[in-house]
Design a protein around this motif. Structure first.
Motif, PDB file in Angstrom:
ATOM      1  N   PRO A 301       0.833  -1.205   0.000  1.00 40.65           N
ATOM      2  CA  PRO A 301       0.000   0.000   0.000  1.00 40.65           C
ATOM      3  C   PRO A 301       0.870   1.258   0.000  1.00 40.65           C
ATOM      4  CG  PRO A 301      -0.738  -1.568   1.670  1.00 40.65           C
ATOM      5  CD  PRO A 301       0.593  -2.055   1.188  1.00 40.65           C
ATOM      6  N   THR A 302       0.402   2.289  -0.678  1.00 41.99           N
ATOM      7  CA  THR A 302       1.178   3.518  -0.760  1.00 41.99           C
ATOM      8  C   THR A 302       0.417   4.672  -0.110  1.00 41.99           C
ATOM      9  OG1 THR A 302       0.260   3.984  -2.954  1.00 41.99           O
ATOM     10  CG2 THR A 302       2.357   2.813  -2.857  1.00 41.99           C
ATOM     11  N   PRO A 303       1.119   5.601   0.553  1.00 44.43           N
ATOM     12  CA  PRO A 303       0.452   6.767   1.118  1.00 44.43           C
ATOM     13  C   PRO A 303      -0.254   7.557   0.025  1.00 44.43           C
ATOM     14  CG  PRO A 303       2.708   6.584   1.939  1.00 44.43           C
ATOM     15  CD  PRO A 303       2.567   5.599   0.817  1.00 44.43           C
ATOM     16  N   ALA A 304      -1.480   7.978   0.296  1.00 46.89           N
ATOM     17  CA  ALA A 304      -2.273   8.692  -0.707  1.00 46.89           C
ATOM     18  C   ALA A 304      -2.753  10.050  -0.216  1.00 46.89           C
ATOM     19  CB  ALA A 304      -3.472   7.853  -1.136  1.00 46.89           C
ATOM     20  N   GLY A 305      -2.828  10.246   1.073  1.00 46.02           N
ATOM     21  CA  GLY A 305      -3.323  11.527   1.584  1.00 46.02           C
ATOM     22  C   GLY A 305      -3.157  11.607   3.090  1.00 46.02           C
ATOM     23  N   GLN A 306      -3.350  12.823   3.583  1.00 37.20           N
ATOM     24  CA  GLN A 306      -3.110  13.068   5.001  1.00 37.20           C
ATOM     25  C   GLN A 306      -3.797  14.360   5.412  1.00 37.20           C
ATOM     26  OE1 GLN A 306       1.020  14.030   5.726  1.00 37.20           O
ATOM     27  NE2 GLN A 306       0.990  13.160   7.787  1.00 37.20           N
ATOM     28  N   PHE A 307      -4.346  14.363   6.620  1.00 37.48           N
ATOM     29  CA  PHE A 307      -4.822  15.599   7.246  1.00 37.48           C
ATOM     30  C   PHE A 307      -4.279  15.630   8.667  1.00 37.48           C
ATOM     31  CE2 PHE A 307      -7.510  18.288   9.779  1.00 37.48           C
ATOM     32  CZ  PHE A 307      -7.693  19.398   8.964  1.00 37.48           C
ATOM     33  N   VAL A 308      -3.697  16.756   9.039  1.00 39.68           N
ATOM     34  CA  VAL A 308      -3.089  16.903  10.364  1.00 39.68           C
ATOM     35  C   VAL A 308      -3.488  18.251  10.952  1.00 39.68           C
ATOM     36  CG1 VAL A 308      -0.920  17.091  11.664  1.00 39.68           C
ATOM     37  CG2 VAL A 308      -1.086  15.493   9.741  1.00 39.68           C
ATOM     38  N   MET A 309      -3.818  18.234  12.232  1.00 41.57           N
ATOM     39  CA  MET A 309      -3.913  19.459  13.024  1.00 41.57           C
ATOM     40  C   MET A 309      -2.930  19.307  14.168  1.00 41.57           C
ATOM     41  SD  MET A 309      -4.818  20.735  16.178  1.00 41.57           S
ATOM     42  CE  MET A 309      -5.811  19.377  16.827  1.00 41.57           C
ATOM     43  N   VAL A 310      -2.083  20.301  14.400  1.00 41.19           N
ATOM     44  CA  VAL A 310      -1.117  20.206  15.492  1.00 41.19           C
ATOM     45  C   VAL A 310      -0.856  21.579  16.091  1.00 41.19           C
ATOM     46  CG1 VAL A 310       0.857  20.387  13.903  1.00 41.19           C
ATOM     47  CG2 VAL A 310       1.170  19.387  16.160  1.00 41.19           C
ATOM     48  N   SER A 311      -0.846  21.615  17.426  1.00 40.49           N
ATOM     49  CA  SER A 311      -0.473  22.845  18.125  1.00 40.49           C
ATOM     50  C   SER A 311       0.618  22.588  19.159  1.00 40.49           C
ATOM     51  CB  SER A 311      -1.696  23.467  18.816  1.00 40.49           C
ATOM     52  OG  SER A 311      -2.229  22.595  19.788  1.00 40.49           O
ATOM     53  N   ILE A 338      -2.841  27.462   0.048  1.00 37.55           N
ATOM     54  CA  ILE A 338      -3.910  26.488  -0.188  1.00 37.55           C
ATOM     55  C   ILE A 338      -3.848  26.066  -1.648  1.00 37.55           C
ATOM     56  CG2 ILE A 338      -6.347  25.970   0.130  1.00 37.55           C
ATOM     57  CD1 ILE A 338      -4.901  27.020   2.652  1.00 37.55           C
ATOM     58  N   GLY A 339      -3.414  24.835  -1.884  1.00 35.78           N
ATOM     59  CA  GLY A 339      -3.293  24.338  -3.243  1.00 35.78           C
ATOM     60  C   GLY A 339      -4.217  23.166  -3.519  1.00 35.78           C
ATOM     61  N   GLU A 340      -4.109  22.606  -4.725  1.00 32.47           N
ATOM     62  CA  GLU A 340      -4.957  21.490  -5.127  1.00 32.47           C
ATOM     63  C   GLU A 340      -4.530  20.177  -4.457  1.00 32.47           C
ATOM     64  OE1 GLU A 340      -7.595  21.471  -7.482  1.00 32.47           O
ATOM     65  OE2 GLU A 340      -7.530  23.642  -7.239  1.00 32.47           O
ATOM     66  N   GLU A 341      -3.237  19.982  -4.267  1.00 28.57           N
ATOM     67  CA  GLU A 341      -2.741  18.729  -3.701  1.00 28.57           C
ATOM     68  C   GLU A 341      -2.062  18.911  -2.348  1.00 28.57           C
ATOM     69  OE1 GLU A 341      -0.351  16.642  -6.548  1.00 28.57           O
ATOM     70  OE2 GLU A 341      -1.906  16.690  -8.098  1.00 28.57           O
ATOM     71  N   ARG A 342      -1.834  20.163  -1.950  1.00 28.66           N
ATOM     72  CA  ARG A 342      -1.228  20.408  -0.647  1.00 28.66           C
ATOM     73  C   ARG A 342      -1.727  21.728  -0.106  1.00 28.66           C
ATOM     74  NH1 ARG A 342       4.591  20.911  -1.460  1.00 28.66           N
ATOM     75  NH2 ARG A 342       4.344  18.766  -2.175  1.00 28.66           N
ATOM     76  N   ALA A 343      -2.074  21.739   1.172  1.00 29.54           N
ATOM     77  CA  ALA A 343      -2.553  22.963   1.818  1.00 29.54           C
ATOM     78  C   ALA A 343      -2.001  23.018   3.235  1.00 29.54           C
ATOM     79  CB  ALA A 343      -4.076  22.998   1.843  1.00 29.54           C
ATOM     80  N   PHE A 357      -3.007  21.005   8.087  1.00 33.07           N
ATOM     81  CA  PHE A 357      -2.231  20.560   6.930  1.00 33.07           C
ATOM     82  C   PHE A 357      -2.953  19.436   6.214  1.00 33.07           C
ATOM     83  CE2 PHE A 357       0.983  17.507   5.272  1.00 33.07           C
ATOM     84  CZ  PHE A 357       1.590  18.314   4.314  1.00 33.07           C
ATOM     85  N   MET A 358      -2.933  19.492   4.878  1.00 35.48           N
ATOM     86  CA  MET A 358      -3.520  18.432   4.059  1.00 35.48           C
ATOM     87  C   MET A 358      -2.640  18.189   2.857  1.00 35.48           C
ATOM     88  SD  MET A 358      -7.195  18.355   1.997  1.00 35.48           S
ATOM     89  CE  MET A 358      -6.591  19.428   0.667  1.00 35.48           C
ATOM     90  N   GLN A 359      -2.484  16.919   2.492  1.00 36.09           N
ATOM     91  CA  GLN A 359      -1.874  16.587   1.204  1.00 36.09           C
ATOM     92  C   GLN A 359      -2.613  15.399   0.604  1.00 36.09           C
ATOM     93  OE1 GLN A 359       2.221  15.209   1.274  1.00 36.09           O
ATOM     94  NE2 GLN A 359       2.113  14.710   3.451  1.00 36.09           N
ATOM     95  N   LEU A 360      -2.766  15.428  -0.740  1.00 36.60           N
ATOM     96  CA  LEU A 360      -3.547  14.420  -1.462  1.00 36.60           C
ATOM     97  C   LEU A 360      -2.788  13.979  -2.702  1.00 36.60           C
ATOM     98  CD1 LEU A 360      -6.971  16.343  -1.520  1.00 36.60           C
ATOM     99  CD2 LEU A 360      -6.279  14.604   0.156  1.00 36.60           C
ATOM    100  N   ASP A 361      -2.943  12.707  -3.076  1.00 33.20           N
ATOM    101  CA  ASP A 361      -2.417  12.304  -4.368  1.00 33.20           C
ATOM    102  C   ASP A 361      -3.354  12.838  -5.459  1.00 33.20           C
ATOM    103  OD1 ASP A 361      -4.618  10.590  -4.492  1.00 33.20           O
ATOM    104  OD2 ASP A 361      -3.442   8.737  -4.358  1.00 33.20           O
ATOM    105  N   ARG A 362      -2.973  12.651  -6.696  1.00 32.47           N
ATOM    106  CA  ARG A 362      -3.746  13.246  -7.800  1.00 32.47           C
ATOM    107  C   ARG A 362      -5.162  12.694  -7.865  1.00 32.47           C
ATOM    108  NH1 ARG A 362       0.578  13.600 -12.882  1.00 32.47           N
ATOM    109  NH2 ARG A 362       2.005  15.092 -11.879  1.00 32.47           N
ATOM    110  N   PHE A 363      -5.322  11.406  -7.590  1.00 35.78           N
ATOM    111  CA  PHE A 363      -6.651  10.805  -7.663  1.00 35.78           C
ATOM    112  C   PHE A 363      -7.567  11.405  -6.597  1.00 35.78           C
ATOM    113  CE2 PHE A 363      -9.886   7.715  -6.609  1.00 35.78           C
ATOM    114  CZ  PHE A 363     -10.323   7.272  -7.846  1.00 35.78           C
ATOM    115  N   LEU A 364      -7.109  11.474  -5.355  1.00 38.71           N
ATOM    116  CA  LEU A 364      -7.941  12.042  -4.297  1.00 38.71           C
ATOM    117  C   LEU A 364      -8.215  13.523  -4.544  1.00 38.71           C
ATOM    118  CD1 LEU A 364      -6.532  10.369  -1.066  1.00 38.71           C
ATOM    119  CD2 LEU A 364      -8.719   9.913  -2.199  1.00 38.71           C
TER     120      LEU A 364
END
Length: 396
Positions: A301-311, A338-343, A357-364
């Motif tokens: 399996p390959t990493p495809a996306g992520q959402f993180v909140m951190v303080s 704020i971008g299409e694949e990374r914010a 923070f968010m990052q997504l592969d192209r499909f997501l």
């Protein structure tokens, strides 16, 4: 909260310092970066009792920090290390547990009926089994793409945050600890101690270095030693005194069309034939993690996306330099891009700088509903609301 809050502590509240040995490990660190070949490297067993500049050692039944189990019969343990840690520089070390060629165990580890090494019919390994823990002490990557990939590895839902406010995360196969600010590189990038395990056994793309308590012991032993050698150690050593949570991420993709990781608005148009899974990690006031993986290849399996909140301050510092220090646009509170694949967005929540923070592969990214920017805005506002923090993103 990540997994259950099962205590790994003794009755006195101190985590058990037990080693499971190095026979079951996972995920080798990629030693990327310029100048790797210029490091002075020592190889032993000229001193089989200590490893990683003396941070870890073989124990004789003791329970001191960094103590490793005795070597199992039929195996041998060796280590390698670069030059010692220096402030703002990269250092690496590894400990390898290798099956002796004449042990005869490798051929017996496959399926008893087929004689294969795994359920997919692969041939058993001809070479002796080899497991390894690789450690790195280094500033986080400078490039945005490399940094994002690093964050995907070490801030994913498979790792639980260390207790007592310590700036680190521990999983059974990966761990990271951010050293104090005075250990930072000259350009301000935080220096991080990371651990990863690997095994050449089939089907072990990610395995285990031991329990969370085992891995935390190794991580903090090395972090204390590295900070001391780099001349930036704090007055008191890093130590876990509270129970450790288990890093068992929950599956957050219950049905197509639902919000992933139970974050309202974090929606993607996924069908039953799309091989994506989302996992819920930590859900705390100072850290929340959600990871998505592409399971098209179930064996890798390959990493495809992520959402993180951190303080948590030193963890939040890992995002320094990922975005310009300016407002991302109308309706956004704070600074970021704020971008299409990374914010990435940093905003004040309850008096604390908080990173979303968010990052997504192209499909997501292409299947974000209604779009990636709107999905990030909705997710960030949802998490901010959970923190009793006013909206950080436009609502329309």
């Amino acid at each position: 909260m990540t997994g259950s809050n099962k205590s790994a502590a003794t009755a006195g509240g101190t985590p058990r310092r037990r080693r499971k040995g190095l026979a079951v490990l996972l995920g080798l660190a990629v030693l990327a970066g310029a100048g790797v070949g210029t490091w002075a490297t020592d190889t032993w067993p000229f001193d089989k009792e200590s490893y990683c500049w003396g941070a870890w050692h073989e124990g004789d039944g003791d329970e001191s920090p960094g103590s490793l189990d005795e070597v199992p019969e039929g195996y041998e343990r060796t280590g390698e290390q670069s030059a010692p840690p220096r402030k703002g520089e990269r250092a690496t070390c590894s400990v390898t547990l290798k099956e002796k060629a004449d042990s005869g165990d490798s051929a017996d580890s496959g399926d008893s009926v087929t004689g294969t090494g795994d359920e997919y019919g692969d041939s058993p390994a001809a070479e002796p089994r080899e497991d390894r823990i690789t450690a790195e002490i280094a500033p986080v990557p400078r490039g945005k793409g490399a940094r994002a990939a690093w964050l995907s590895d070490f801030l994913d839902a498979q790792s639980a945050p260390l207790p007592d406010g310590l700036p680190g995360l521990v999983g059974r196969g990966r761990a990271a600890f951010v050293l104090p600010e005075k250990c930072d590189a000259a350009d301000g990038r935080p220096t991080v101690v990371t651990l990863e395990g690997s095994s050449d056994t089939a089907m072990l793309a990610t395995a285990s270095m031991g329990s969370e308590a085992d891995v935390a012991d190794l991580l903090l032993s090395l972090a204390n030693h590295a900070a001391e050698q780099a001349g930036c150690a704090p007055g008191e050593p890093f130590e876990v005194t509270s129970p450790l949570a288990e890093a068992t991420a929950d599956d957050g993709l219950a049905a197509q069309g639902s919000s992933l990781c139970r974050i309202s608005g974090f929606r993607f148009r996924l069908g039953k034939d799309d091989h994506y899974r989302a996992h819920i990690g930590a859900v705390r006031d100072d850290l929340q993690t959600c990871s998505m993986v592409d399971r098209t290849d179930v064996r890798a399996p390959t990493p495809a996306g992520q959402f993180v909140m951190v303080s948590r301050p030193r963890l939040a510092a890992l995002f320094t330099g990922l975005a310009d220090d300016s407002a991302p646009g109308k309706g956004w509170r704070g600074k970021g891009e704020i971008g299409e694949e990374r914010a990435v967005l940093t905003a004040d929540c309850g008096g604390r700088p908080t990173v979303f923070f968010m990052q997504l592969d192209r499909f997501l990214s292409a299947h974000a509903d209604p779009g990636p920017r709107q999905v990030f805005a909705a997710a960030a506002n949802s998490v901010a609301d959970r923190l009793d923090c006013r909206a950080v993103a436009p609502t329309s």
